[in-house]
Enzyme design. Structure first.
Site, short mmCIF file in Angstrom:
data_model
loop_
_atom_site.label_atom_id
_atom_site.label_comp_id
_atom_site.label_asym_id
_atom_site.label_seq_id
_atom_site.Cartn_x
_atom_site.Cartn_y
_atom_site.Cartn_z
N LYS A 4 1.28 -1.37 -0.02
CA LYS A 4 0.23 0.15 0.28
C LYS A 4 0.81 1.45 0.42
CE LYS A 4 0.02 1.21 4.27
NZ LYS A 4 0.26 0.62 5.84
N HIS A 34 -0.80 -6.74 5.62
CA HIS A 34 -0.18 -7.98 6.48
C HIS A 34 -1.16 -8.57 7.32
CE1 HIS A 34 1.32 -3.88 8.44
NE2 HIS A 34 1.53 -5.28 9.29
N GLU A 72 -0.98 2.64 19.06
CA GLU A 72 -0.02 1.89 19.20
C GLU A 72 0.61 3.17 19.69
OE1 GLU A 72 0.99 0.69 15.74
OE2 GLU A 72 1.19 2.96 14.48
N ASP A 91 -3.27 5.25 5.77
CA ASP A 91 -1.77 4.44 6.57
C ASP A 91 -2.71 2.95 6.73
OD1 ASP A 91 0.43 3.56 7.17
OD2 ASP A 91 0.14 4.11 8.74
N HIS A 96 -5.71 -1.89 7.03
CA HIS A 96 -6.03 -2.75 7.51
C HIS A 96 -7.27 -2.37 8.45
CE1 HIS A 96 -1.81 -2.92 6.80
NE2 HIS A 96 -1.05 -1.78 7.57
N LYS A 196 -1.12 7.22 16.42
CA LYS A 196 -0.13 6.68 16.87
C LYS A 196 0.50 7.39 18.17
CE LYS A 196 2.40 5.75 12.49
NZ LYS A 196 2.77 4.01 13.17
O1 LIG Z 1 2.78 -4.03 13.87
P1 LIG Z 1 2.54 -3.81 12.97
O2 LIG Z 1 2.54 -5.56 12.05
O3 LIG Z 1 3.91 -3.65 11.68
O4 LIG Z 1 1.31 -2.51 12.08
C1 LIG Z 1 0.96 -2.00 11.84
C2 LIG Z 1 1.83 -0.66 11.31
O5 LIG Z 1 0.93 -0.94 10.18
C3 LIG Z 1 1.60 -0.67 8.82
O6 LIG Z 1 1.21 -1.31 7.41
C4 LIG Z 1 1.58 1.08 9.03
O7 LIG Z 1 2.15 1.70 8.17
C5 LIG Z 1 2.28 1.78 10.31
O8 LIG Z 1 1.77 2.70 9.94
C6 LIG Z 1 1.65 0.42 12.04
O9 LIG Z 1 2.33 0.86 12.39
#
Ligand SMILES: O=P(O)(O)OC[C@H]1O[C@@H](O)[C@H](O)[C@@H](O)[C@@H]1O
Length: 322
Positions: A4, A34, A72, A91, A96, A196
Protein backbone atom coordinates in the site's frame (compact mmCIF):
# COMPACT_ATOMS: atom_id res chain seq x y z
CA UNK A 1 3.63 -7.71 -5.41
CA UNK A 2 2.50 -4.27 -4.32
CA UNK A 3 2.57 -2.65 -0.89
CA UNK A 4 0.00 0.00 0.00
CA UNK A 5 -0.99 2.65 -0.84
CA UNK A 6 -2.71 1.22 -3.91
CA UNK A 7 -3.06 4.67 -5.46
CA UNK A 8 -3.76 7.91 -3.64
CA UNK A 9 -7.49 8.07 -4.32
CA UNK A 10 -10.19 6.25 -6.30
CA UNK A 11 -9.24 7.59 -9.73
CA UNK A 12 -5.60 6.79 -9.08
CA UNK A 13 -6.41 3.25 -7.90
CA UNK A 14 -8.50 2.71 -11.05
CA UNK A 15 -5.58 3.86 -13.22
CA UNK A 16 -3.20 1.58 -11.38
CA UNK A 17 -5.59 -1.36 -11.76
CA UNK A 18 -5.94 -0.75 -15.51
CA UNK A 19 -2.18 -0.64 -15.85
CA UNK A 20 -1.79 -3.90 -13.92
CA UNK A 21 -4.58 -5.57 -15.92
CA UNK A 22 -2.67 -4.79 -19.14
CA UNK A 23 0.37 -6.58 -17.74
CA UNK A 24 -0.83 -9.67 -15.84
CA UNK A 25 -4.05 -11.47 -14.88
CA UNK A 26 -5.66 -10.28 -11.62
CA UNK A 27 -4.86 -13.51 -9.77
CA UNK A 28 -1.15 -12.87 -10.38
CA UNK A 29 -1.35 -9.47 -8.66
CA UNK A 30 -0.57 -9.51 -4.95
CA UNK A 31 -1.70 -6.33 -3.19
CA UNK A 32 -0.28 -6.94 0.24
CA UNK A 33 -2.16 -6.33 3.48
CA UNK A 34 -0.16 -8.07 6.18
CA UNK A 35 -3.05 -7.73 8.68
CA UNK A 36 -4.94 -10.42 6.79
CA UNK A 37 -2.11 -12.85 7.55
CA UNK A 38 -2.28 -12.31 11.34
CA UNK A 39 -3.53 -15.46 13.01
CA UNK A 40 -6.16 -13.63 15.09
CA UNK A 41 -7.54 -12.01 12.00
CA UNK A 42 -8.01 -15.37 10.32
CA UNK A 43 -9.35 -16.60 13.62
CA UNK A 44 -12.23 -14.11 13.46
CA UNK A 45 -13.63 -16.26 10.67
CA UNK A 46 -12.74 -19.47 12.53
CA UNK A 47 -14.56 -18.38 15.67
CA UNK A 48 -17.59 -17.22 13.76
CA UNK A 49 -17.98 -20.11 11.37
CA UNK A 50 -16.58 -23.20 13.10
CA UNK A 51 -18.89 -22.75 16.10
CA UNK A 52 -22.61 -23.05 16.60
CA UNK A 53 -23.05 -20.45 19.35
CA UNK A 54 -22.02 -17.18 17.75
CA UNK A 55 -23.21 -16.97 14.16
CA UNK A 56 -26.96 -17.02 15.05
CA UNK A 57 -26.31 -13.90 17.19
CA UNK A 58 -24.02 -12.24 14.65
CA UNK A 59 -26.34 -9.45 13.54
CA UNK A 60 -27.75 -6.09 14.57
CA UNK A 61 -30.53 -7.64 16.65
CA UNK A 62 -27.89 -8.78 19.14
CA UNK A 63 -24.79 -6.67 18.41
CA UNK A 64 -24.92 -2.96 19.27
CA UNK A 65 -21.45 -1.94 18.13
CA UNK A 66 -18.12 -3.22 16.89
CA UNK A 67 -14.92 -1.34 17.77
CA UNK A 68 -11.96 -1.97 15.50
CA UNK A 69 -8.98 -0.37 17.22
CA UNK A 70 -5.31 -0.06 16.43
CA UNK A 71 -3.87 2.32 19.05
CA UNK A 72 -0.10 2.25 19.20
CA UNK A 73 2.67 3.70 21.33
CA UNK A 74 4.87 3.78 18.23
CA UNK A 75 5.49 7.27 16.87
CA UNK A 76 6.72 8.31 13.47
CA UNK A 77 9.85 6.13 13.87
CA UNK A 78 11.73 7.94 11.07
CA UNK A 79 9.06 7.32 8.42
CA UNK A 80 8.22 10.97 7.64
CA UNK A 81 9.05 10.47 3.94
CA UNK A 82 6.09 8.13 3.60
CA UNK A 83 3.81 8.96 6.53
CA UNK A 84 3.64 12.74 6.21
CA UNK A 85 2.08 12.35 2.77
CA UNK A 86 -0.30 9.65 3.99
CA UNK A 87 -1.60 10.19 7.54
CA UNK A 88 -3.58 7.79 9.71
CA UNK A 89 -6.59 7.59 7.40
CA UNK A 90 -4.61 6.39 4.37
CA UNK A 91 -2.01 4.48 6.39
CA UNK A 92 -4.37 2.35 8.49
CA UNK A 93 -8.08 2.96 7.89
CA UNK A 94 -8.33 2.74 4.10
CA UNK A 95 -6.70 -0.68 4.16
CA UNK A 96 -6.05 -2.62 7.40
CA UNK A 97 -9.06 -1.50 9.45
CA UNK A 98 -11.54 -1.78 6.59
CA UNK A 99 -10.23 -5.29 5.90
CA UNK A 100 -10.82 -6.23 9.53
CA UNK A 101 -14.33 -4.84 9.22
CA UNK A 102 -14.88 -7.05 6.18
CA UNK A 103 -13.97 -10.21 8.09
CA UNK A 104 -16.22 -9.31 11.02
CA UNK A 105 -19.20 -8.32 8.88
CA UNK A 106 -19.04 -10.61 5.85
CA UNK A 107 -21.64 -13.23 5.03
CA UNK A 108 -20.30 -16.77 5.46
CA UNK A 109 -18.36 -17.55 2.27
CA UNK A 110 -18.91 -20.86 0.48
CA UNK A 111 -15.17 -21.55 0.82
CA UNK A 112 -12.06 -19.66 1.80
CA UNK A 113 -10.84 -19.79 -1.80
CA UNK A 114 -9.78 -16.50 -3.34
CA UNK A 115 -13.00 -15.86 -5.22
CA UNK A 116 -15.51 -16.65 -2.46
CA UNK A 117 -13.57 -14.86 0.23
CA UNK A 118 -12.92 -11.73 -1.79
CA UNK A 119 -16.44 -11.57 -3.25
CA UNK A 120 -17.90 -11.59 0.27
CA UNK A 121 -15.44 -8.93 1.50
CA UNK A 122 -16.34 -6.75 -1.47
CA UNK A 123 -20.04 -7.09 -0.56
CA UNK A 124 -19.30 -5.60 2.86
CA UNK A 125 -17.38 -2.66 1.41
CA UNK A 126 -20.26 -1.99 -0.97
CA UNK A 127 -22.78 -1.85 1.89
CA UNK A 128 -20.89 0.86 3.79
CA UNK A 129 -23.10 3.93 3.68
CA UNK A 130 -21.37 6.79 1.83
CA UNK A 131 -20.29 9.67 4.07
CA UNK A 132 -22.09 12.95 3.40
CA UNK A 133 -20.47 16.26 4.39
CA UNK A 134 -22.68 16.22 7.52
CA UNK A 135 -21.49 12.69 8.37
CA UNK A 136 -17.87 13.79 8.07
CA UNK A 137 -18.61 16.50 10.65
CA UNK A 138 -20.58 14.22 12.99
CA UNK A 139 -18.99 10.82 12.59
CA UNK A 140 -15.27 11.40 12.07
CA UNK A 141 -12.45 12.73 14.27
CA UNK A 142 -8.83 13.44 13.57
CA UNK A 143 -5.87 14.46 15.69
CA UNK A 144 -2.13 15.08 15.72
CA UNK A 145 0.22 14.44 18.61
CA UNK A 146 2.08 17.08 20.57
CA UNK A 147 5.28 16.57 22.55
CA UNK A 148 4.90 14.23 25.51
CA UNK A 149 6.24 11.20 27.29
CA UNK A 150 5.57 7.56 26.48
CA UNK A 151 6.88 5.26 29.18
CA UNK A 152 10.42 6.51 29.80
CA UNK A 153 10.76 8.12 26.37
CA UNK A 154 10.43 11.85 25.65
CA UNK A 155 8.68 12.27 22.34
CA UNK A 156 8.81 15.45 20.22
CA UNK A 157 5.64 16.84 18.70
CA UNK A 158 4.75 15.26 15.34
CA UNK A 159 5.06 18.68 13.69
CA UNK A 160 8.64 18.99 14.98
CA UNK A 161 9.77 15.57 13.69
CA UNK A 162 12.49 15.49 11.02
CA UNK A 163 11.04 15.59 7.52
CA UNK A 164 7.53 16.65 8.58
CA UNK A 165 5.90 19.67 6.96
CA UNK A 166 3.63 21.03 9.74
CA UNK A 167 1.53 22.94 7.20
CA UNK A 168 0.31 19.73 5.64
CA UNK A 169 -1.69 19.14 8.84
CA UNK A 170 -1.21 15.38 8.54
CA UNK A 171 -3.28 13.50 11.11
CA UNK A 172 -1.72 10.87 13.37
CA UNK A 173 -5.09 9.85 14.82
CA UNK A 174 -8.25 8.96 12.90
CA UNK A 175 -11.66 7.75 14.00
CA UNK A 176 -14.66 6.94 11.80
CA UNK A 177 -18.13 5.70 12.68
CA UNK A 178 -19.63 3.62 9.89
CA UNK A 179 -23.04 2.24 9.16
CA UNK A 180 -23.72 -0.72 6.91
CA UNK A 181 -26.85 -0.81 4.81
CA UNK A 182 -27.73 -4.50 4.89
CA UNK A 183 -30.30 -6.79 6.50
CA UNK A 184 -27.69 -8.21 8.85
CA UNK A 185 -26.12 -4.97 10.04
CA UNK A 186 -28.57 -2.09 9.75
CA UNK A 187 -28.61 -0.63 13.30
CA UNK A 188 -25.12 -1.70 14.40
CA UNK A 189 -22.39 0.96 14.68
CA UNK A 190 -18.90 0.11 13.46
CA UNK A 191 -16.18 2.34 14.94
CA UNK A 192 -12.73 2.34 13.37
CA UNK A 193 -10.00 4.04 15.38
CA UNK A 194 -6.24 4.29 15.11
CA UNK A 195 -3.58 6.57 16.53
CA UNK A 196 0.15 6.89 16.97
CA UNK A 197 2.09 8.02 20.09
CA UNK A 198 -0.69 6.97 22.45
CA UNK A 199 -0.17 6.04 26.10
CA UNK A 200 -0.82 2.33 25.64
CA UNK A 201 -1.07 -0.24 22.90
CA UNK A 202 -4.62 -1.39 22.27
CA UNK A 203 -5.07 -3.49 19.18
CA UNK A 204 -8.35 -5.34 19.08
CA UNK A 205 -11.71 -6.00 17.56
CA UNK A 206 -14.36 -5.68 20.30
CA UNK A 207 -17.82 -7.00 19.50
CA UNK A 208 -20.31 -5.39 21.90
CA UNK A 209 -23.58 -7.22 22.42
CA UNK A 210 -26.81 -5.47 23.36
CA UNK A 211 -28.03 -5.56 26.99
CA UNK A 212 -30.35 -8.42 27.97
CA UNK A 213 -34.02 -7.55 27.34
CA UNK A 214 -35.20 -8.36 30.88
CA UNK A 215 -33.68 -9.25 34.27
CA UNK A 216 -35.97 -11.50 36.30
CA UNK A 217 -33.97 -11.27 39.55
CA UNK A 218 -35.95 -8.59 41.32
CA UNK A 219 -32.91 -6.47 42.16
CA UNK A 220 -30.85 -3.91 40.34
CA UNK A 221 -27.39 -5.47 40.23
CA UNK A 222 -25.21 -4.16 37.45
CA UNK A 223 -25.14 -6.39 34.38
CA UNK A 224 -22.64 -5.29 31.81
CA UNK A 225 -23.40 -6.24 28.22
CA UNK A 226 -21.30 -9.11 26.86
CA UNK A 227 -18.17 -8.25 24.90
CA UNK A 228 -16.19 -10.60 22.67
CA UNK A 229 -12.65 -9.32 22.05
CA UNK A 230 -10.20 -10.49 19.44
CA UNK A 231 -6.80 -9.20 20.56
CA UNK A 232 -4.51 -8.52 17.61
CA UNK A 233 -1.24 -7.92 19.47
CA UNK A 234 -0.85 -10.00 21.56
CA UNK A 235 -3.07 -12.47 19.72
CA UNK A 236 -5.75 -13.61 22.11
CA UNK A 237 -9.48 -13.79 22.61
CA UNK A 238 -11.69 -12.94 25.59
CA UNK A 239 -15.41 -13.17 26.23
CA UNK A 240 -16.92 -11.06 29.01
CA UNK A 241 -19.97 -12.66 30.58
CA UNK A 242 -21.95 -12.06 33.74
CA UNK A 243 -22.13 -14.67 36.48
CA UNK A 244 -23.60 -14.64 39.95
CA UNK A 245 -21.58 -13.05 42.73
CA UNK A 246 -20.43 -14.61 46.01
CA UNK A 247 -23.17 -12.91 48.01
CA UNK A 248 -26.83 -13.50 47.36
CA UNK A 249 -28.50 -11.40 44.70
CA UNK A 250 -25.33 -10.00 43.18
CA UNK A 251 -23.76 -10.38 39.79
CA UNK A 252 -20.07 -10.67 39.04
CA UNK A 253 -18.14 -10.31 35.82
CA UNK A 254 -16.74 -13.56 34.39
CA UNK A 255 -14.05 -13.55 31.73
CA UNK A 256 -13.20 -16.50 29.48
CA UNK A 257 -9.79 -16.00 27.92
CA UNK A 258 -7.60 -17.88 25.46
CA UNK A 259 -4.22 -17.21 23.91
CA UNK A 260 -3.96 -18.00 20.20
CA UNK A 261 -1.25 -20.49 19.23
CA UNK A 262 1.68 -18.65 17.65
CA UNK A 263 1.52 -18.72 13.86
CA UNK A 264 4.05 -20.81 11.86
CA UNK A 265 5.15 -17.68 10.04
CA UNK A 266 5.05 -13.96 10.84
CA UNK A 267 2.42 -12.09 8.78
CA UNK A 268 4.83 -10.85 6.11
CA UNK A 269 6.31 -14.36 5.83
CA UNK A 270 2.82 -15.77 5.19
CA UNK A 271 2.12 -13.07 2.61
CA UNK A 272 5.38 -13.84 0.79
CA UNK A 273 4.74 -17.58 0.89
CA UNK A 274 1.27 -17.06 -0.62
CA UNK A 275 2.79 -15.01 -3.44
CA UNK A 276 5.45 -17.64 -4.09
CA UNK A 277 2.87 -20.45 -4.16
CA UNK A 278 0.46 -18.36 -6.24
CA UNK A 279 -2.46 -18.20 -3.75
CA UNK A 280 -4.06 -14.73 -3.89
CA UNK A 281 -6.85 -15.41 -1.31
CA UNK A 282 -5.32 -13.09 1.29
CA UNK A 283 -4.26 -10.41 -1.16
CA UNK A 284 -6.47 -7.40 -1.87
CA UNK A 285 -8.31 -7.66 -5.19
CA UNK A 286 -8.39 -4.58 -7.41
CA UNK A 287 -12.10 -3.96 -6.87
CA UNK A 288 -11.67 -4.14 -3.07
CA UNK A 289 -8.94 -1.49 -3.23
CA UNK A 290 -11.18 0.76 -5.32
CA UNK A 291 -14.21 0.27 -3.09
CA UNK A 292 -12.13 1.11 0.01
CA UNK A 293 -11.15 4.40 -1.62
CA UNK A 294 -14.82 5.05 -2.36
CA UNK A 295 -15.51 4.77 1.40
CA UNK A 296 -12.75 7.12 2.59
CA UNK A 297 -12.72 9.70 -0.23
CA UNK A 298 -15.45 11.97 1.21
CA UNK A 299 -13.60 11.93 4.52
CA UNK A 300 -10.32 12.81 2.83
CA UNK A 301 -12.06 15.62 0.97
CA UNK A 302 -13.66 17.03 4.13
CA UNK A 303 -10.46 16.79 6.13
CA UNK A 304 -8.30 18.42 3.47
CA UNK A 305 -10.86 21.26 3.25
CA UNK A 306 -10.56 21.58 7.07
CA UNK A 307 -14.29 21.09 7.64
CA UNK A 308 -13.55 19.52 11.04
CA UNK A 309 -10.90 20.45 13.63
CA UNK A 310 -7.51 18.80 13.78
CA UNK A 311 -7.39 18.10 17.53
CA UNK A 312 -4.04 17.99 19.26
CA UNK A 313 -3.21 15.41 21.94
CA UNK A 314 -0.08 15.00 24.05
CA UNK A 315 2.07 11.99 23.16
CA UNK A 316 1.47 9.35 25.83
CA UNK A 317 -2.21 10.31 26.32
CA UNK A 318 -5.38 8.45 25.29
CA UNK A 319 -5.78 10.56 22.16
CA UNK A 320 -7.80 13.69 21.43
CA UNK A 321 -10.54 14.64 23.88
CA UNK A 322 -12.88 16.99 22.06
O1 LIG B 1 2.61 -3.85 14.02
P1 LIG B 1 2.69 -4.03 12.53
O2 LIG B 1 2.47 -5.43 12.09
O3 LIG B 1 3.95 -3.43 11.96
O4 LIG B 1 1.48 -3.21 11.91
C1 LIG B 1 1.27 -1.86 12.23
C2 LIG B 1 1.85 -0.96 11.16
O5 LIG B 1 1.19 -1.26 9.94
C3 LIG B 1 1.73 -0.57 8.83
O6 LIG B 1 1.10 -0.98 7.64
C4 LIG B 1 1.55 0.91 9.03
O7 LIG B 1 2.16 1.62 7.95
C5 LIG B 1 2.20 1.36 10.34
O8 LIG B 1 1.98 2.74 10.57
C6 LIG B 1 1.70 0.51 11.49
O9 LIG B 1 2.47 0.83 12.63
Amino acid sequence: MLEKPFGENLADAQRLNRLLADLVPEDAVFRVDHFLAMSTVENILGVRLANRVLEPLWNSTHIAAVDIVWDERLTLEGRAGYYDGAGALKDMVQNHLLQLLCLVAMEPPVSLGERDLRDRKLDVLRTIRPFTAADVARRTRRGRYLAGRIGDRDVPAYAAEDGVDPDRRTETFAQLELELDSWRWSGTTFRLRTGKALGSDRMEVAVRFRPVPHLPFGHDGEVRPNVLRFGLAPEDMTLDLTGTGSTARTFAPVRLAARMPPPDLPPYGRVLLDALTGDPALSIRGDEAEESWRVVEPVLAGWSADTIPLYEYPAGSDGPVP
